[in-house]
Write a protein that holds these residues in place. Sequence first.
Motif, PDB file in Angstrom:
ATOM      1  N   ALA A 177       6.347  -9.048   3.017  1.00 11.22           N
ATOM      2  CA  ALA A 177       5.939  -7.701   2.593  1.00 11.22           C
ATOM      3  C   ALA A 177       5.237  -7.766   1.241  1.00 11.22           C
ATOM      4  CB  ALA A 177       7.160  -6.782   2.525  1.00 11.22           C
ATOM      5  N   ARG A 181       1.364  -6.643   0.475  1.00  7.51           N
ATOM      6  CA  ARG A 181       1.060  -5.677  -0.576  1.00  7.51           C
ATOM      7  C   ARG A 181       0.069  -6.275  -1.580  1.00  7.51           C
ATOM      8  NH1 ARG A 181       6.171  -4.167  -3.789  1.00  7.51           N
ATOM      9  NH2 ARG A 181       6.945  -3.858  -1.673  1.00  7.51           N
ATOM     10  N   TYR A 185      -3.861  -5.314  -2.766  1.00  5.22           N
ATOM     11  CA  TYR A 185      -4.304  -5.059  -4.141  1.00  5.22           C
ATOM     12  C   TYR A 185      -5.532  -5.902  -4.512  1.00  5.22           C
ATOM     13  CZ  TYR A 185       0.220  -2.763  -5.160  1.00  5.22           C
ATOM     14  OH  TYR A 185       1.312  -1.942  -5.178  1.00  5.22           O
ATOM     15  N   PHE A 239       2.304   1.254 -16.364  1.00  2.08           N
ATOM     16  CA  PHE A 239       1.390   1.222 -15.221  1.00  2.08           C
ATOM     17  C   PHE A 239      -0.044   0.933 -15.636  1.00  2.08           C
ATOM     18  CE2 PHE A 239       5.088   3.676 -14.223  1.00  2.08           C
ATOM     19  CZ  PHE A 239       5.507   3.052 -13.060  1.00  2.08           C
ATOM     20  N   VAL A 295      -3.391   1.872  -2.938  1.00  2.00           N
ATOM     21  CA  VAL A 295      -2.722   3.001  -2.290  1.00  2.00           C
ATOM     22  C   VAL A 295      -1.204   2.864  -2.353  1.00  2.00           C
ATOM     23  CG1 VAL A 295      -4.589   3.604  -0.719  1.00  2.00           C
ATOM     24  CG2 VAL A 295      -2.947   1.849  -0.061  1.00  2.00           C
ATOM     25  N   THR A 296      -0.708   1.680  -2.580  1.00  2.00           N
ATOM     26  CA  THR A 296       0.747   1.536  -2.687  1.00  2.00           C
ATOM     27  C   THR A 296       1.166   1.300  -4.130  1.00  2.00           C
ATOM     28  OG1 THR A 296       0.692  -0.828  -2.265  1.00  2.00           O
ATOM     29  CG2 THR A 296       0.939   0.608  -0.353  1.00  2.00           C
ATOM     30  N   PHE A 297       0.291   1.565  -5.084  1.00  2.00           N
ATOM     31  CA  PHE A 297       0.679   1.409  -6.488  1.00  2.00           C
ATOM     32  C   PHE A 297       1.102   2.779  -7.013  1.00  2.00           C
ATOM     33  CE2 PHE A 297      -0.054   0.543 -11.052  1.00  2.00           C
ATOM     34  CZ  PHE A 297       0.707  -0.601 -11.143  1.00  2.00           C
ATOM     35  N   PRO A 298       2.207   2.812  -7.754  1.00  4.91           N
ATOM     36  CA  PRO A 298       2.794   4.114  -8.067  1.00  4.91           C
ATOM     37  C   PRO A 298       1.889   5.069  -8.837  1.00  4.91           C
ATOM     38  CG  PRO A 298       4.358   2.361  -8.528  1.00  4.91           C
ATOM     39  CD  PRO A 298       3.054   1.700  -8.208  1.00  4.91           C
ATOM     40  N   LYS A 299       1.059   4.548  -9.721  1.00  5.81           N
ATOM     41  CA  LYS A 299       0.311   5.457 -10.588  1.00  5.81           C
ATOM     42  C   LYS A 299      -0.999   4.775 -10.938  1.00  5.81           C
ATOM     43  CE  LYS A 299       1.042   7.593 -15.148  1.00  5.81           C
ATOM     44  NZ  LYS A 299       1.954   7.625 -16.291  1.00  5.81           N
ATOM     45  N   TRP A 575       4.865  -3.282 -16.157  1.00  8.13           N
ATOM     46  CA  TRP A 575       6.287  -2.943 -16.340  1.00  8.13           C
ATOM     47  C   TRP A 575       7.186  -4.162 -16.242  1.00  8.13           C
ATOM     48  CZ3 TRP A 575       9.119  -4.201 -12.147  1.00  8.13           C
ATOM     49  CH2 TRP A 575       8.512  -4.154 -10.887  1.00  8.13           C
TER      50      TRP A 575
END
Lengths: 597, 636
Positions: A177, A181, A185, A239, A295-299, A575
């Motif tokens: 996974a 991901r 990216y 981020f 699209v799967t990055f939080p911010k 982070w």
Amino acid sequence: MHSRYLLAILCMVSALGHATTLRITNDDGKPLSRVMVTQTLVNKVVVDLSDEGYAPEGVLTPADTTVTRFTNAAGIVRFEEPDSPVQYRVRSQGYVDQYIDDTGSAGDEEKETVDVTMTPMTAEQYIASYPSNVWLSQLKLGGDEDLKNSFELNCSFCHQQASPFMRNERTVDQWLAVFERMNSYGARLPNDEHQQLAALLQKEYRELRENPEVVPLPRPWENHLSGIEMKEWIIGDGFSQMHDFLIHPNGFVYVGDNLFDRVYEINPETGHYTVYKVPHTDEQQPGGILGNRFVTFPKMHNYLGVHSFAVSPKDGNIFITPSMQQALLEFNPKTKKFTTYEMPSGFYPHTIRVDSRDRVWFTLALSSQVAMFDRTTEEFTVIDLPARSVTEWLILKSLPLIFSFDPENRPQPSPSRESIGLPMPYGIDVAPDGGIWVARLYANDLAHIDPDTFEVTMVDFPYEGPRRLRVDADGMVWIVAFQDSLLVKYNPNDDAFTAYELPVINEIPYALNIDKQRGVVWVNGNQSDTILSFDIASEAWKVYPMPRQRFFTRDIEISEEDGAIYTTNSHFPTWQTEGGVPSLLRITPLPERASQD
Amino acid sequence: MPVKYTLLTLAALAAVGAAHADTGWRYYGGDQGGRHYSTAALIDRENVAELDIAWLHRSGDVAHYGDDMTNTSTQATPILLPAAAGESLVYCTPFNRVIALDPGNGEQRWDFDPGIDRRGDRTFRCRGVSYAEEARTAKGAHCRHRLFLATHDRKLWAIDAGDGKVCDSFGRGGMVELYGGEGYIPGDISTSSAPTVANGLVVVGSGVIDFARATTPRGTVMAFDTYSGKPVWQFDPLQGHPKSGSANVWAPMSVDEQNGLIFLPTSAPSPDYYGVDRPGDDLYANSIVALDLDTGAVRWHFQHVRHDLWDYDTPAQPILFLWEKGGQSIPALAQVTKQSFVFVLNRLTGESLWEITEHPAPPSDIPGERTALTQPKPIAPPPLVDSFLMPANAWGLTPWDKAQCRKQIAALNNLGLFTPISEQLSLMYPGSLGGANWGGGALVADSGLLLVNINNTAFTGQLIPTGTGSATAGRTDHPESGKRMQVTMEGTPYNVEIGALTSPLGIPCNAPPWGKLVAVDLYKGTVEWETALGSVHEMGPVSAPFHIDWGTPNLGGGIATAGGLFFIGATMDRQIRAFDVDSGETLWKYTLANDATATPMTYVYKGRQYVVINAGGHYMFQRGFGDYLYAFALPE
């Protein structure tokens, strides 16, 4: 004496009058040298973060600041004491961090020396404190060197590989996974390697956790460190990704937040910064013409992708490559206005330099080209670098067609080790004779471009992963070999390469810069929590530990005046870094007296 | 008979004798260290498929308490008393009735009804009772063998294990009040877990309503003399913070008598989702605290969530075991958590036996809220829930509801694990249900293999400024199935609203399994296998005639046996299942009358092994209520 020098001396005397001395010893009372001591204000600055969690555009904002120094042979380190309370973090290899609150002792002679006794770490604590590179050095991936090269090439340009976040136990499915991901990216880990790599990472990280004695000791910190000061300015948040930056003749440092289309203008004298947001049009989408890879990055808020910076010697305007657009950005630091120049062709504007004739040169990483922007005519010249095969030529020529599709419907070739791909011109620099040098990361070659005729000459690079390069005052080309963990010098006069082993193992060097005045090459570290300097004349290395763990640097700028260097903590994701926030870092040589105190 | 057969027979008899000696279930968690393990092996992988009902007991609560049953959660695990104490099977009902049964046929021997005060809106539940032999009472005398019961209405009772009559030497008339001079305040505080009994002490925690207001009762843990009921020591897990409260211990505690330690799993400080008035880490909330068993003095603590804003209570009994590594045996403690981590600690020092990674945590946008900069995360074992949920990960049964979920997720305040709740709808994944919850885990003998049931449903929540929310804000502590709850947080500027993240069809927006069983090797720090736990076939508008094993939310725990089996109910499909501990394969299942949101137990009685589980439903699941206690055994 000139009045401003007098003022400076008065300030220094005044500051020395409010100094705090820390005396660091071990359990036996013996002084500990090379101890890293970081001073932080107890009360964090309170700032307006009303713009998506960031400072609003155009507002002068104070940055939290830390100062780091190292003890001398007597175990002594001194700090100027600010008006408000400070905390000291005391860190030494093999010892437990100590945190000392200093609520203010100015004027009290008896209390101005703080004694700190360090407690040794347990074996487990010490092993856990090792930086990524020493763990990574023992990750053999079943003895398959090609697989490890592929892994490091595709997985190490964003973050540390063997940090606690990565050597964390995962199931094979969890690793798969992660790969999926990461490829979304922008990593290009070959699909046919996923299953094998997932199983090996699970197995070998576990074996390392169970047998940590095979992991080599990190390189000991060195005595020269008592002669420097590190200062960090915290900007952005967990981020952000502070990518490249620029020391400007106006005294500011300009840093690009690659994920938020923001430029931070930082005044190192005051510690204040101002944010300028790169404008985008209503038609532009997140991710620009590349499509939104996050699209799967939080911010995230990047329509252009603020990548690399260069300054015009003529008027001080700053040129920036927006890697997600077919364009070039110009920022006027006086009017604070951005100008966008649309390009007729070429994809992925990458590293940028300006020559002495005020022409702007930059690599086009995806389309294997180099662009030259003539400021007088505002026209681009795009120079093709040679394809290595007919297939590659066809792919490169079909890119405009491919990019004519919407990102969602664009054909996406599955990455494989053979088709990782494209040659990817990456680093670029201007030689003293005006010639342009380019490194092609995946092609393992260098290109020389005649600045007048644009004639291209290719040179095979005998190592893996030429990433960024710089040319020194004598015209020597210095290149970092990413996967081979080398600093390489290329002498164009006799077509000779000289490779220099890095002083830390399994570092995966991203970039470098040259202090031309002092003849020193500075090399970015990203796995070892260090930055490295190489004295060209003596061929001697110095190693500088970073003030925080998981410190990933990808650019260096040099203040030729005082020999200070700047870098950013550009770990992605930020982070994961110790403290969880990015920063601009300056390393400054201390005056002779201060370093000997 | 040939000699070799004689020897085999003798060996077998010896084995049965040994098994009989070790195959009881004297403590709520199987032993004082909560291992949920039995050496009973008469039921094994080969014969478990033949398992059937041996007897069925009904407590009578349904008939007696009527509508009050809708506010119950049947969670009790019976214990088997030793022969000297009468060898009864004893359990408590949600209304704290204690019932003793014949373990061979389920016939009732006695019962004790404390007549609890049923005012207030807290859910009725009772996880168990505790047993001790009181050496200061003469052998053969009444109350030499005692049972301890902590009730919903905050009373601690000591009753005789033989006849269920109160022990007069204990407190006043066999009872000690656990509240102070303020008297019992219905609805604020109760007790759900079995008291912990060791070394002449009975130690009691509490369940506190920690949502409803900022200043809630303190979560004081109290120890009493088992003979007299006199208080011996007490411990307030929350240090300071006059504008807060709780940090109570509602989950079962564990005891290491040899080293004189009692281990407290402490919960969140109040209120759960707003920490402005309790700045800092809030020690010793959200911790495992080791106290000196005799004095109550703190020996060490390990805080697994700092400045909790997610209701990440320490939800389960700490599991005591020997950690084997490199030829060393270290007295260890494993703690499963709602955030789905498994911490393994040296139980003598509190040091983590796996490297701890400080996981940076995002800041809050609530004025004055200072979140902890980092949260501890063990480098191994891996998190048992992947809390990464982005729009691209949205799941749906159809393209339409998947698209709806994608939209919902995209609109969330979502910065990953430890995203602080805000005025914007925020992802809470794992939610307050966990991850792991009070069912805890079961350790397979000395293998280091921990089997733990996990919830895997994302929640969302938001803070709603007071005066702007619904007038229906209440005082429940978790949302009921399919509903969103709004709860007051008196003394703060907010109410809080929480519910599962579901599509308009009511289906979770994260991919199944929504409940799972995970086998963790504590020695290696690895996940050995995992499998879906539960079928959703009864969760739609109509029941499907076949099982759909996508996993369900689950409450209750499981037990492991020397027969290579793991028994568990817990799911929203009325099943009790037996899994192969090595492979995760389901070897047996049985449909019960109600969901069995309780941990089973097992014992060998007169040469026959029984598996017993309560099946009474859970108010959160809203799937019916009952008063069944099932015993399963192989055919005679």
